[in-house]
Each structure stands twice: as C-alpha cells, then as structure tokens.
Write a protein that holds these residues in place. Structure first.
Motif, PDB file in Angstrom:
ATOM      1  N   MET A   1      -3.195 -23.445  58.561  1.00  0.00           N
ATOM      2  CA  MET A   1      -4.130 -23.717  57.458  1.00  0.00           C
ATOM      3  C   MET A   1      -3.436 -23.444  56.121  1.00  0.00           C
ATOM      4  N   SER A   2      -3.322 -24.489  55.277  1.00  0.00           N
ATOM      5  CA  SER A   2      -2.665 -24.306  53.975  1.00  0.00           C
ATOM      6  C   SER A   2      -3.711 -24.322  52.863  1.00  0.00           C
ATOM      7  N   LEU A   3      -3.364 -23.663  51.761  1.00  0.00           N
ATOM      8  CA  LEU A   3      -4.287 -23.507  50.634  1.00  0.00           C
ATOM      9  C   LEU A   3      -3.519 -23.703  49.344  1.00  0.00           C
ATOM     10  N   LEU A   4      -4.069 -24.536  48.460  1.00  0.00           N
ATOM     11  CA  LEU A   4      -3.459 -24.765  47.150  1.00  0.00           C
ATOM     12  C   LEU A   4      -4.297 -24.063  46.080  1.00  0.00           C
ATOM     13  N   ILE A   5      -3.640 -23.225  45.274  1.00  0.00           N
ATOM     14  CA  ILE A   5      -4.301 -22.658  44.100  1.00  0.00           C
ATOM     15  C   ILE A   5      -3.642 -23.330  42.905  1.00  0.00           C
ATOM     16  N   ASP A   6      -4.402 -24.137  42.198  1.00  0.00           N
ATOM     17  CA  ASP A   6      -3.755 -24.831  41.075  1.00  0.00           C
ATOM     18  C   ASP A   6      -4.485 -24.592  39.765  1.00  0.00           C
ATOM     19  N   GLY A  20      10.671 -13.434  31.511  1.00  0.00           N
ATOM     20  CA  GLY A  20      10.365 -12.050  31.138  1.00  0.00           C
ATOM     21  C   GLY A  20      10.332 -11.116  32.335  1.00  0.00           C
ATOM     22  N   PRO A  21       9.994  -9.858  32.067  1.00  0.00           N
ATOM     23  CA  PRO A  21      10.023  -8.859  33.141  1.00  0.00           C
ATOM     24  C   PRO A  21       9.005  -9.119  34.253  1.00  0.00           C
ATOM     25  N   LEU A  22       7.940  -9.884  33.956  1.00  0.00           N
ATOM     26  CA  LEU A  22       6.948 -10.185  34.995  1.00  0.00           C
ATOM     27  C   LEU A  22       7.190 -11.543  35.663  1.00  0.00           C
ATOM     28  N   GLY A  23       8.261 -12.220  35.266  1.00  0.00           N
ATOM     29  CA  GLY A  23       8.555 -13.503  35.900  1.00  0.00           C
ATOM     30  C   GLY A  23       7.415 -14.491  35.765  1.00  0.00           C
ATOM     31  N   ILE A  24       6.963 -14.709  34.538  1.00  0.00           N
ATOM     32  CA  ILE A  24       5.753 -15.512  34.320  1.00  0.00           C
ATOM     33  C   ILE A  24       6.061 -17.015  34.331  1.00  0.00           C
ATOM     34  N   LEU A  25       5.226 -17.755  35.052  1.00  0.00           N
ATOM     35  CA  LEU A  25       5.242 -19.218  35.018  1.00  0.00           C
ATOM     36  C   LEU A  25       3.919 -19.684  34.421  1.00  0.00           C
ATOM     37  N   ARG A  26       3.951 -20.723  33.594  1.00  0.00           N
ATOM     38  CA  ARG A  26       2.718 -21.262  33.002  1.00  0.00           C
ATOM     39  C   ARG A  26       2.386 -22.625  33.633  1.00  0.00           C
ATOM     40  N   ASP A  27       1.090 -22.964  33.622  1.00  0.00           N
ATOM     41  CA  ASP A  27       0.622 -24.219  34.221  1.00  0.00           C
ATOM     42  C   ASP A  27       1.207 -24.372  35.626  1.00  0.00           C
ATOM     43  N   ALA A  28       0.943 -23.371  36.437  1.00  0.00           N
ATOM     44  CA  ALA A  28       1.607 -23.273  37.740  1.00  0.00           C
ATOM     45  C   ALA A  28       0.628 -23.494  38.883  1.00  0.00           C
ATOM     46  N   ALA A  29       1.175 -23.577  40.083  1.00  0.00           N
ATOM     47  CA  ALA A  29       0.375 -23.662  41.309  1.00  0.00           C
ATOM     48  C   ALA A  29       1.078 -22.871  42.406  1.00  0.00           C
ATOM     49  N   GLY A  34      -0.909 -20.174  56.086  1.00  0.00           N
ATOM     50  CA  GLY A  34      -1.268 -18.993  56.883  1.00  0.00           C
ATOM     51  C   GLY A  34      -1.166 -17.745  56.034  1.00  0.00           C
ATOM     52  N   GLU A  35      -0.428 -16.745  56.533  1.00  0.00           N
ATOM     53  CA  GLU A  35      -0.347 -15.451  55.850  1.00  0.00           C
ATOM     54  C   GLU A  35       0.738 -15.416  54.782  1.00  0.00           C
ATOM     55  N   ARG A  36       1.482 -16.496  54.620  1.00  0.00           N
ATOM     56  CA  ARG A  36       2.654 -16.459  53.734  1.00  0.00           C
ATOM     57  C   ARG A  36       2.534 -17.455  52.592  1.00  0.00           C
ATOM     58  N   ILE A  37       3.287 -17.201  51.528  1.00  0.00           N
ATOM     59  CA  ILE A  37       3.402 -18.151  50.435  1.00  0.00           C
ATOM     60  C   ILE A  37       4.444 -19.199  50.821  1.00  0.00           C
ATOM     61  N   ALA A  38       4.071 -20.456  50.678  1.00  0.00           N
ATOM     62  CA  ALA A  38       4.963 -21.541  51.091  1.00  0.00           C
ATOM     63  C   ALA A  38       5.663 -22.183  49.898  1.00  0.00           C
ATOM     64  N   TRP A  39       5.008 -22.209  48.749  1.00  0.00           N
ATOM     65  CA  TRP A  39       5.556 -22.956  47.601  1.00  0.00           C
ATOM     66  C   TRP A  39       4.990 -22.389  46.310  1.00  0.00           C
ATOM     67  N   ILE A  40       5.829 -22.334  45.264  1.00  0.00           N
ATOM     68  CA  ILE A  40       5.391 -21.956  43.922  1.00  0.00           C
ATOM     69  C   ILE A  40       6.085 -22.892  42.940  1.00  0.00           C
ATOM     70  N   GLY A  41       5.353 -23.393  41.957  1.00  0.00           N
ATOM     71  CA  GLY A  41       6.005 -24.266  40.978  1.00  0.00           C
ATOM     72  C   GLY A  41       5.010 -24.814  39.982  1.00  0.00           C
ATOM     73  N   PRO A  42       5.430 -25.836  39.214  1.00  0.00           N
ATOM     74  CA  PRO A  42       4.537 -26.427  38.208  1.00  0.00           C
ATOM     75  C   PRO A  42       3.348 -27.113  38.879  1.00  0.00           C
ATOM     76  N   ALA A  43       2.158 -26.940  38.284  1.00  0.00           N
ATOM     77  CA  ALA A  43       0.944 -27.510  38.876  1.00  0.00           C
ATOM     78  C   ALA A  43       1.083 -29.018  39.070  1.00  0.00           C
ATOM     79  N   ALA A  44       1.776 -29.686  38.140  1.00  0.00           N
ATOM     80  CA  ALA A  44       1.892 -31.148  38.204  1.00  0.00           C
ATOM     81  C   ALA A  44       2.674 -31.617  39.427  1.00  0.00           C
ATOM     82  N   ARG A  45       3.485 -30.718  40.011  1.00  0.00           N
ATOM     83  CA  ARG A  45       4.296 -31.126  41.172  1.00  0.00           C
ATOM     84  C   ARG A  45       3.822 -30.492  42.475  1.00  0.00           C
ATOM     85  N   ALA A  46       2.614 -29.905  42.445  1.00  0.00           N
ATOM     86  CA  ALA A  46       2.147 -29.174  43.631  1.00  0.00           C
ATOM     87  C   ALA A  46       1.911 -30.116  44.807  1.00  0.00           C
ATOM     88  N   PRO A  47       2.347 -29.727  45.998  1.00  0.00           N
ATOM     89  CA  PRO A  47       2.069 -30.553  47.188  1.00  0.00           C
ATOM     90  C   PRO A  47       0.605 -30.431  47.606  1.00  0.00           C
TER      91      PRO A  47
END
Ligand SMILES: [Zn+2]
Length: 385
Positions: A1-6, A20-29, A34-47
């Motif tokens: 089961m996959s979940l997209l937060i965009d 920066g020290p918190l590793g901030i990304l803007r306009d992200a997804a 399952g229990e793991r993170i599969a992908w992080i990146g720009p919201a416009a390119r989210a699978p």
C-alpha cells in the motif's frame, strides 16, 4: 500500500539533500510504501500512489523521537506539584510515592496507563518513544515494568538504579541491581541507565551498575548532572554511553568531554519547568559541537508532559536554542541518542514516521506555544489521526 503526501509547503528532512541545517525542501511531496519512505522530491514530479494526503501548503516534519520517558507507573503526584509551586523544594524523594503505587497496580492497569500516555504523545507528533523501568525497584516489579514497556516500544531501558528503595542499604541495593535484578531484566531491556546525582547514586555505584549492564550487552545511558555538578556526564562519556541526560549543571570540563565524544547531551526542559529550576544553557554545548537531543522526561513527579512541541518551545525560549536547533534536537537528535538511523530523518528507506503540521513552517512549534499544531501523524506509514 503506497501513500502520496503532496503540496507540502515546507518539508523538514534533516537530510543533506535539502537546504540548511534542517534539510528543507519547498513545494515537496513524499511517497511511502508500507512502513518505509519510498520517494521524496518536488511535488510536480511526484509519482502516483494508492492513496493521497493533501498537505495544502503545510509543513511536514519527521515524527518526534522522545528518547527519555518514564511511562510505566501508577498514580499521580499532582498534590506534590502544587506543594512545590507553593514553595517546597524538589528532592527526588517523591519517586518512592510512585514506587508504592506501581507495586500495588496490576499488569493490566500499568499497561493501560502507559498505553494511554503513548497514545497521548502520538497525537502530539511523537512516533518513537523510549520507556524506562524504575518504579518497581524489586526484581519482579522491574522485570514486569520492562515486559510492559516492551509491548509499547522497542526502546526499553532498565533503570533499577532510579532511587534506593525506602529502608534499603544503598550498597546492598546496588549489588541487587547489578546482580539478580539485571539477570531478570536484561532479556526485556535494550538499555541500562542510572540516576547518578546528588541524593541518588554516586559515581562508583553508577559505574558498577552500568558496567554490569554493558557486559550483558545493554547500551548505556545516564541520568547525569540534573540536581548538581558531579561525575555523571564524564562517566557517561568514559563508558561510551549513547546519551547523558539532563545536563543541567555542567562544568567546562563536562562540555569538553561531551564535545570530544559520540555521547549525546539530552536536555529535558520539562523537568526544569515542573520543578521550577534554572534551565541549562544549551549554547555552550551547541557552540562546542556537542550533539544535543530534546526529550520530555515524561514522569509523574518532575515532568508530567508527553508533549515534544512544548519542550521545543521551552528550549527556544529558556535554553537559547534556535527553533531550527530545537526541532533538529527533537527529531534527529533523539534518533542519535537512541543510536537509530531509520528515524528522525526523512529520506528513502527511512521509516515512514512523520507529522503534518497545522502551520506553514516548523517555526510555529516555538512561535505558537501550547497550540495543537499537529494535524496528521504517520506512524509506520499508517495515518494515526
Ligand atoms: Zn528521567
């Protein structure tokens, strides 16, 4: 089961890929599988994913890692708190009140009470919590406290050396803790801890317990320098402890020792708040390069809060941490204090533990103290609220 937060306005990753020290990304997804993170990146390119959460421009952070809590106990000590606020001093002696109530409680009552606190913490964004024993102080009561803690977390800590029980001889009690009590508790514990402080256990007693625990394969953590300067912090560093906790009264030599070590200084401002004590200054630690964590110390006597956002606000207002330093300490710092690299940071492969704030920035955690800013909590990839 996959979940997209965009539509994430501000994504705190604590990872080098962001800014920066918190590793901030803007306009992200973020996409979880399952229990793991599969992908992080720009919201416009989210699978694509099976389901979707729309963050609607809000901030998203790693779930908080509360690396210091005492959740297996019975009763409360509200009257003692009221007396303290009316002028009585905190001595640590009230622990024995909780010990009596805890021994009298059934397993079921202890599990339900601790479970309620874990759920309360979860609603406030905590996805990893460490739980200590220390209110049983007999072989059987310490072992059952850890069995109960183990039903709620993998981060279980044997704290038989919390206080010398009423009527016991201190050295005989230390022999019990590092002997038969450790034998009974080690199978249920990941860590060993000692309250090394004025009125609790001295350096030699603490060393005896910690070395016995380490020999049994337990990781070391130490309650150190809360009530007075003493040997706790340097003992923690010498023994390679994952964490020295409290660090309220530090000498320059303590700061130097921490700076040259892998031992995390875990600051617990809820304890200073609830005992109306002076806060430690985090600045010398941070400026010396010491790795700092923030935790709640949730316990019925000296810090009855399960709220990491509250501790972040206190750390910023009272301990001279910046909001970014406090948020890092409450997430990645707590993970370091538990020697975990799968929580406290958001990156592919990490656990899908995160919070969606009801706010556009992590800054609001300190800027809007006392406000319920946690909108959604994801734990093991599953939305909790
Ligand atoms: Zn504690």
């Amino acid at each position: 089961m996959s979940l997209l937060i965009d539509d994430i306005g501000e994504l705190v990753t604590n990872d080098e890929t962001g800014a920066g020290p918190l590793g901030i990304l803007r306009d992200a997804a973020v996409v979880t599988d399952g229990e793991r993170i599969a992908w992080i990146g720009p919201a416009a390119r989210a699978p694509q994913a099976d389901t979707r959460i729309d963050a609607a421009g809000a901030a998203v952070l790693p779930g908080f890692v509360d690396s210091h809590a005492h959740l297996v106990f019975a009763g409360d000590r509200a009257a003692e708190f009221a007396a303290r606020m009316a002028g009585e001093a905190y001595t640590g002696g009230g622990i024995r009140t909780t010990v009596a109530a805890t021994r009298a409680a059934t397993d079921d009552e202890l599990l339900r009470a601790a479970g309620r606190l874990v759920a309360e913490a979860r609603r406030q964004g905590t996805t990893t919590v460490e739980i200590k024993s220390g209110y049983g102080l007999t072989v059987a009561d310490e072992a059952r406290s850890l069995r109960i803690a183990g039903q709620l977390t993998g981060e279980t800590t044997f704290l038989g050396a919390h206080v010398v029980p009423a009527g016991a001889d201190p050295d005989e009690y230390v022999d019990l803790v590092r002997g038969p009590m450790l034998d009974a508790c080690a199978p249920y514990a990941k860590w060993v801890d000692v309250f090394c402080d004025r009125g609790a256990f001295d350096g030699a007693q603490a060393r005896a317990v910690l070395e016995a625990g380490a020999k049994r394969g337990l990781g070391v953590r130490v309650h150190a320098n809360q009530l007075a300067a003493g040997p706790g912090v340097r003992l923690a560093v010498e023994l390679g402890a994952a964490s020295a906790d409290h660090c309220t009264h530090l000498t320059p030599a303590d700061v130097d020792a921490l700076a040259g070590s892998a031992t995390v200084a875990t600051l617990l401002p809820g304890a200073e708040f609830s005992t109306r004590s002076s806060y430690p200054d985090a600045r010398p630690l941070l400026d010396a390069g010491v790795r700092v964590a923030l935790a709640t110390d949730c316990n019925p006597g000296s810090s009855y809060t399960s709220s990491m956002p509250f501790c972040i606000a206190l750390a910023v207002r009272e301990m001279r941490m910046t909001p970014a330093e406090a948020v890092f300490a409450a997430t990645a710092g707590g993970a370091l204090a538990l020697r975990r690299d799968d929580v406290g940071r958001l990156r592919p492969g990490a656990k899908a533990d995160l919070t969606v704030l009801d706010a556009p920035s992590y800054l609001h955690l300190a800027y809007r103290p006392g406000v319920p800013l946690i909108r959604t909590v994801l734990h093991n990839g599953v939305p909790q609220c």
